[in-house]
Design a protein around this motif. Structure first.
Motif, PDB file in Angstrom:
ATOM      1  N   ASP A  91      13.964 -18.647  14.563  1.00 33.91           N
ATOM      2  CA  ASP A  91      15.158 -18.136  15.245  1.00 33.91           C
ATOM      3  C   ASP A  91      16.358 -18.015  14.301  1.00 33.91           C
ATOM      4  O   ASP A  91      17.492 -18.027  14.734  1.00 33.91           O
ATOM      5  CB  ASP A  91      15.519 -19.041  16.445  1.00 33.91           C
ATOM      6  CG  ASP A  91      16.344 -18.292  17.503  1.00 33.91           C
ATOM      7  OD1 ASP A  91      16.239 -17.057  17.562  1.00 33.91           O
ATOM      8  OD2 ASP A  91      17.096 -18.955  18.242  1.00 33.91           O
ATOM      9  N   ALA A  93      16.236 -15.704  11.245  1.00 35.24           N
ATOM     10  CA  ALA A  93      16.018 -14.630  10.272  1.00 35.24           C
ATOM     11  C   ALA A  93      15.354 -15.101   8.989  1.00 35.24           C
ATOM     12  O   ALA A  93      15.764 -14.752   7.892  1.00 35.24           O
ATOM     13  CB  ALA A  93      17.353 -13.954   9.939  1.00 35.24           C
ATOM     14  N   THR A  94      14.341 -15.910   9.129  1.00 31.26           N
ATOM     15  CA  THR A  94      13.681 -16.429   7.935  1.00 31.26           C
ATOM     16  C   THR A  94      12.162 -16.259   7.978  1.00 31.26           C
ATOM     17  O   THR A  94      11.549 -15.900   6.983  1.00 31.26           O
ATOM     18  CB  THR A  94      14.011 -17.933   7.768  1.00 31.26           C
ATOM     19  OG1 THR A  94      15.421 -18.063   7.636  1.00 31.26           O
ATOM     20  CG2 THR A  94      13.344 -18.523   6.536  1.00 31.26           C
ATOM     21  N   GLY A  96      10.032 -14.374  10.103  1.00 30.68           N
ATOM     22  CA  GLY A  96       9.421 -13.065  10.335  1.00 30.68           C
ATOM     23  C   GLY A  96       8.532 -12.957  11.562  1.00 30.68           C
ATOM     24  O   GLY A  96       8.033 -11.875  11.866  1.00 30.68           O
ATOM     25  N   THR A  99       9.360 -10.124  14.017  1.00 31.97           N
ATOM     26  CA  THR A  99       9.571  -8.777  13.465  1.00 31.97           C
ATOM     27  C   THR A  99       9.162  -7.672  14.439  1.00 31.97           C
ATOM     28  O   THR A  99       8.063  -7.681  14.992  1.00 31.97           O
ATOM     29  CB  THR A  99       8.773  -8.604  12.149  1.00 31.97           C
ATOM     30  OG1 THR A  99       9.185  -9.628  11.243  1.00 31.97           O
ATOM     31  CG2 THR A  99       9.030  -7.242  11.523  1.00 31.97           C
ATOM     32  N   LYS A 105      12.578   0.938  11.488  1.00 33.43           N
ATOM     33  CA  LYS A 105      12.770  -0.028  10.407  1.00 33.43           C
ATOM     34  C   LYS A 105      12.466  -1.440  10.878  1.00 33.43           C
ATOM     35  O   LYS A 105      12.791  -1.812  12.007  1.00 33.43           O
ATOM     36  CB  LYS A 105      14.210   0.037   9.901  1.00 33.43           C
ATOM     37  CG  LYS A 105      14.470   1.326   9.161  1.00 33.43           C
ATOM     38  CD  LYS A 105      15.788   1.290   8.454  1.00 33.43           C
ATOM     39  CE  LYS A 105      15.824   2.437   7.441  1.00 33.43           C
ATOM     40  NZ  LYS A 105      17.140   2.633   6.884  1.00 33.43           N
ATOM     41  N   PRO A 106      11.877  -2.249   9.981  1.00 33.54           N
ATOM     42  CA  PRO A 106      11.561  -3.624  10.397  1.00 33.54           C
ATOM     43  C   PRO A 106      12.833  -4.450  10.515  1.00 33.54           C
ATOM     44  O   PRO A 106      13.698  -4.391   9.643  1.00 33.54           O
ATOM     45  CB  PRO A 106      10.699  -4.131   9.238  1.00 33.54           C
ATOM     46  CG  PRO A 106      11.166  -3.364   8.046  1.00 33.54           C
ATOM     47  CD  PRO A 106      11.550  -2.007   8.562  1.00 33.54           C
ATOM     48  N   VAL A 107      12.949  -5.195  11.595  1.00 31.13           N
ATOM     49  CA  VAL A 107      14.104  -6.084  11.770  1.00 31.13           C
ATOM     50  C   VAL A 107      13.634  -7.404  12.371  1.00 31.13           C
ATOM     51  O   VAL A 107      12.554  -7.489  12.952  1.00 31.13           O
ATOM     52  CB  VAL A 107      15.178  -5.471  12.717  1.00 31.13           C
ATOM     53  CG1 VAL A 107      15.749  -4.184  12.157  1.00 31.13           C
ATOM     54  CG2 VAL A 107      14.630  -5.234  14.127  1.00 31.13           C
ATOM     55  N   TYR A 108      14.479  -8.430  12.190  1.00 29.14           N
ATOM     56  CA  TYR A 108      14.245  -9.704  12.856  1.00 29.14           C
ATOM     57  C   TYR A 108      14.870  -9.616  14.250  1.00 29.14           C
ATOM     58  O   TYR A 108      16.094  -9.600  14.390  1.00 29.14           O
ATOM     59  CB  TYR A 108      14.913 -10.837  12.084  1.00 29.14           C
ATOM     60  CG  TYR A 108      14.327 -11.132  10.725  1.00 29.14           C
ATOM     61  CD1 TYR A 108      12.960 -11.342  10.555  1.00 29.14           C
ATOM     62  CD2 TYR A 108      15.137 -11.235   9.606  1.00 29.14           C
ATOM     63  CE1 TYR A 108      12.423 -11.636   9.310  1.00 29.14           C
ATOM     64  CE2 TYR A 108      14.615 -11.535   8.355  1.00 29.14           C
ATOM     65  CZ  TYR A 108      13.254 -11.735   8.206  1.00 29.14           C
ATOM     66  OH  TYR A 108      12.729 -12.032   6.978  1.00 29.14           O
ATOM     67  N   CYS A 110      15.202 -11.772  16.373  1.00 26.99           N
ATOM     68  CA  CYS A 110      15.985 -12.974  16.703  1.00 26.99           C
ATOM     69  C   CYS A 110      17.425 -12.848  16.245  1.00 26.99           C
ATOM     70  O   CYS A 110      18.269 -13.620  16.659  1.00 26.99           O
ATOM     71  CB  CYS A 110      15.362 -14.220  16.061  1.00 26.99           C
ATOM     72  SG  CYS A 110      15.631 -14.346  14.270  1.00 26.99           S
ATOM     73  N   SER A 111      17.689 -11.902  15.357  1.00 28.31           N
ATOM     74  CA  SER A 111      19.019 -11.832  14.762  1.00 28.31           C
ATOM     75  C   SER A 111      19.736 -10.521  15.062  1.00 28.31           C
ATOM     76  O   SER A 111      20.622 -10.097  14.321  1.00 28.31           O
ATOM     77  CB  SER A 111      18.927 -12.074  13.253  1.00 28.31           C
ATOM     78  OG  SER A 111      18.468 -13.391  13.041  1.00 28.31           O
ATOM     79  N   ILE A 112      19.308  -9.879  16.150  1.00 31.00           N
ATOM     80  CA  ILE A 112      19.965  -8.671  16.650  1.00 31.00           C
ATOM     81  C   ILE A 112      20.302  -8.981  18.106  1.00 31.00           C
ATOM     82  O   ILE A 112      19.472  -9.554  18.811  1.00 31.00           O
ATOM     83  CB  ILE A 112      18.970  -7.481  16.636  1.00 31.00           C
ATOM     84  CG1 ILE A 112      18.332  -7.309  15.273  1.00 31.00           C
ATOM     85  CG2 ILE A 112      19.586  -6.211  17.203  1.00 31.00           C
ATOM     86  CD1 ILE A 112      18.904  -6.276  14.394  1.00 31.00           C
ATOM     87  N   ALA A 159       5.367  -5.892  10.233  1.00 34.76           N
ATOM     88  CA  ALA A 159       5.931  -5.821   8.884  1.00 34.76           C
ATOM     89  C   ALA A 159       4.985  -5.057   7.947  1.00 34.76           C
ATOM     90  O   ALA A 159       5.434  -4.266   7.112  1.00 34.76           O
ATOM     91  CB  ALA A 159       6.208  -7.228   8.348  1.00 34.76           C
ATOM     92  N   GLY A 181       9.488 -11.335   3.638  1.00 35.51           N
ATOM     93  CA  GLY A 181      10.274 -11.706   4.818  1.00 35.51           C
ATOM     94  C   GLY A 181       9.448 -12.304   5.942  1.00 35.51           C
ATOM     95  O   GLY A 181       9.961 -12.525   7.041  1.00 35.51           O
ATOM     96  N   ASN A 182       8.171 -12.536   5.705  1.00 34.63           N
ATOM     97  CA  ASN A 182       7.301 -13.131   6.732  1.00 34.63           C
ATOM     98  C   ASN A 182       6.584 -14.352   6.168  1.00 34.63           C
ATOM     99  O   ASN A 182       6.116 -14.331   5.031  1.00 34.63           O
ATOM    100  CB  ASN A 182       6.246 -12.124   7.212  1.00 34.63           C
ATOM    101  CG  ASN A 182       6.860 -10.984   7.992  1.00 34.63           C
ATOM    102  OD1 ASN A 182       7.599 -10.169   7.443  1.00 34.63           O
ATOM    103  ND2 ASN A 182       6.574 -10.929   9.282  1.00 34.63           N
TER     104      ASN A 182
ATOM    105  N   LEU B  33      24.836 -14.310  13.580  1.00 33.46           N
ATOM    106  CA  LEU B  33      24.036 -14.876  14.667  1.00 33.46           C
ATOM    107  C   LEU B  33      23.547 -16.274  14.318  1.00 33.46           C
ATOM    108  O   LEU B  33      23.496 -17.162  15.172  1.00 33.46           O
ATOM    109  CB  LEU B  33      22.862 -13.954  15.028  1.00 33.46           C
ATOM    110  CG  LEU B  33      23.152 -13.041  16.226  1.00 33.46           C
ATOM    111  CD1 LEU B  33      24.210 -12.014  15.898  1.00 33.46           C
ATOM    112  CD2 LEU B  33      21.901 -12.390  16.760  1.00 33.46           C
ATOM    113  N   SER B  99      13.416  -9.507   1.633  1.00 33.44           N
ATOM    114  CA  SER B  99      13.012  -9.399   3.022  1.00 33.44           C
ATOM    115  C   SER B  99      13.359  -8.004   3.498  1.00 33.44           C
ATOM    116  O   SER B  99      14.539  -7.639   3.558  1.00 33.44           O
ATOM    117  CB  SER B  99      13.749 -10.444   3.862  1.00 33.44           C
ATOM    118  OG  SER B  99      13.664 -10.106   5.228  1.00 33.44           O
ATOM    119  N   GLN B 101      13.226  -6.954   6.345  1.00 34.36           N
ATOM    120  CA  GLN B 101      13.948  -7.044   7.614  1.00 34.36           C
ATOM    121  C   GLN B 101      15.445  -7.219   7.394  1.00 34.36           C
ATOM    122  O   GLN B 101      16.246  -6.689   8.155  1.00 34.36           O
ATOM    123  CB  GLN B 101      13.405  -8.228   8.432  1.00 34.36           C
ATOM    124  CG  GLN B 101      11.967  -8.051   8.924  1.00 34.36           C
ATOM    125  CD  GLN B 101      10.920  -8.613   7.974  1.00 34.36           C
ATOM    126  OE1 GLN B 101      11.103  -8.599   6.754  1.00 34.36           O
ATOM    127  NE2 GLN B 101       9.816  -9.097   8.507  1.00 34.36           N
TER     128      GLN B 101
END
Lengths: 207, 325
Positions: A91, A93-94, A96, A99, A105-108, A110-112, A159, A181-182, B33, B99, B101
């Motif tokens: 939770d 952004a670490t 992945g 994802t 585009k790949p994003v986390y 949890c951080s959007i 990812a 990132g995963n 966040l 990363s 992401q």
């Protein structure tokens, strides 16, 4: 917020009735309403902190929901829409595990914030393929034993899909850097590397 | 995470109007966040600036160099062919953010405005982490903390990946606030807080960074070298960025800026002086590395970082000169 509309599309972006409906609770809101009342036309609408109606496009389908602005895209997907492919692990952004693709585009997730993701195309592992009709990378994960407990897998396959789109013929080094990132706590990286290499060799993500 | 209100203005003027005490700027959001989840930040209002068109885009011009809008992502920077050609040090710094992401949403300006990674700060003990008049960092686990500029009371390290490179390249920031727009050099943007009331950079609650302006590289050799604990996503343990003006094979002038070693990006005049008038070689680069850490002072558990900083400077210089690192 009206479904599918960004706040500024109709000036205030929200009807006064909706605004009062979502903003009448609590001292903070009351203060803001009086400020809003005096506001010049064109002033930007504030949403929340009470739940706001938004619409997310998840795996091609428009889904309406009501969430507080503080709710993350990940929590909205899992708790409100029952899309449980993306996992909540760190939770922060670490790791992945959450994802998803947002507008390709790949994003986390949890951080959007869910409210930020309104109107954007969200694709989760469920949207890539299903057990009957697996995506090439999902198939390669199965065939290369690229998971053990499987908790990181939905995030990893998303990812990997995005990585292969950018790098159709990756080297092992590209894979290690590009998928940094995963994380997989079971340590199935060897299988994951092989799954990615095999997918690329067999004609890539569109094969 | 505490409850908050949310607004998404489309002009920077309306964003500035919304900002002020209790409001925060949301761009990529990765760090914000994380801070909100840890209750280190608990804003009343989150102002999403991503719909502000004028903050987007990256532009090159012959005279004024590179303009990076506040919403330019790390990905966009990495993919720009002229940045690749002229500013390898920015590309190498971006490459360290391992990363996809984070690269796809994280912005270059956000990298500058992210808050320190100090674990005392992230656990709510404040930037200076003082308890009963003494520093928890000095008394506690300080393995990732400062080795330069650590005379106190601040011991955290600046977390930015791009700041050393931008400072070495002479970049500045455009900042919008209630009193209009101002320009500040990236070097002057950062400060070492002397009390909990101060932040580690000069941006008030009602200001936003709108642009990063990087002067034309003009043939300056530049490079970044980071040393990290693992290949995957993490902040470097030490980094150095170098920009060299060459005359023939000799260094006419140099800028050497270290990252992750001090509460601010650390400009080393000593390392620059060690390069001046010399042809770059492994031993000259090594001397500059030694000069860069001459004033370094280890805390109880971070002596290893002095060696890493020295090597980062050496390798950044060699990389800038196109030599094998």
């Amino acid at each position: 917020m009206p479904e599918g509309k960004r706040p500024e599309e109709n000036g205030s972006g929200i009807s006064r009735r909706d605004f009062f409906k979502t903003s009448t609770a609590g001292a903070v809101s009351t203060a803001l309403i009086s400020k809003q009342g005096m506001a010049a036309p064109g002033e930007v609408t504030k949403f929340g902190p009470d739940p706001v109606k938004i619409k997310l496009i998840v795996n091609g389908k428009g889904r309406g929901l009501k969430v507080e602005p503080r709710v993350t895209l990940l929590d909205a997907l899992r708790n409100e829409l029952d899309v449980t492919g993306p996992k909540k692990v760190c939770d922060r952004a670490t790791c992945g595990a959450c994802t998803v693709l947002m507008d390709g585009k790949p994003v986390y997730a949890c951080s959007i914030l869910a409210i930020e993701a309104e109107g954007k195309q969200i694709v989760t592992a469920e949207g890539l393929g299903s057990p009957d009709k697996m995506h090439p990378i999902q198939k390669a994960f199965v065939e290369n034993d690229a998971q053990q407990c499987g908790f990181c897998t939905p995030g990893f396959v998303v990812a990997c899909q995005s990585f292969l789109e950018e790098n159709p013929n990756p080297s092992v080094k590209d894979i290690e850097e590009g998928l940094g990132g995963n994380l997989c706590r079971c340590g199935t990286y060897k299988g994951i590397r092989e799954a990615v290499l095999e997918t690329a060799a067999k004609g890539g993500i569109d094969a | 995470m505490n409850r908050f209100q949310y607004a998404s203005p489309v002009t920077k003027e309306s964003a500035v109007e919304l900002l002020g005490s209790g409001a925060v700027v949301l761009a990529g959001g990765t760090d914000l966040l994380s801070l909100m989840k840890a209750d280190v930040a608990s804003p009343d209002l989150v102002v999403n600036i991503k719909e502000i068109a004028e903050l987007k885009g990256l532009e090159h011009s012959e005279g004024s160099g590179l303009r990076i809008g506040a919403l330019v992502t790390i990905d966009e920077l990495l993919q720009d062919s002229r940045v690749q050609e002229e500013y390898p040090s920015l590309i190498q710094a971006a490459d360290g953010i391992r990363s996809a992401q984070i690269r796809s949403v994280g912005t270059v300006a956000g990298d500058l405005c992210q808050r320190p990674r100090c674990w005392y700060y992230r656990h709510g003990y404040g930037l200076l982490a003082m308890q009963n008049g003494s520093s928890m960092v000095v008394d506690g686990d300080n393995r990732y903390h400062a080795i330069l500029g650590n005379g106190g009371p601040a011991y955290f390290v600046n977390p930015s990946s791009f700041a050393p490179s931008l400072i070495a390249l002479g970049a500045s920031l455009k900042v919008s606030g209630p009193n209009g727009e101002k320009e500040i050099s990236v070097a002057d943007f950062f400060q070492t807080p002397q009390s909990e009331a101060e932040k580690e950079y000069k941006l008030s609650d009602s200001e936003i960074v709108t642009q990063i302006l990087v002067p034309a590289a003009g043939g300056k050799a530049n490079a970044t070298y980071e040393i990290r604990e693992k290949e995957a996503l993490d902040w470097p343990l030490a980094a150095a960025a170098v920009s060299l003006v060459m005359q023939g094979d000799q260094v006419e002038s140099a800028k050497v800026v270290l990252g992750h070693v001090a509460p601010v990006p650390w400009n080393s005049d000593e390392a620059a002086a060690a390069l001046k008038g010399k042809a770059v070689s492994a031993s000259v680069a090594d001397d500059a590395g030694k000069a860069a850490v001459q004033q370094a002072k280890a805390l109880s558990r971070n002596k290893f970082k002095i060696q890493l900083a020295r090597v980062a400077v050496k390798r950044a210089i060699l990389r800038a000169a196109g030599m094998e690192v």
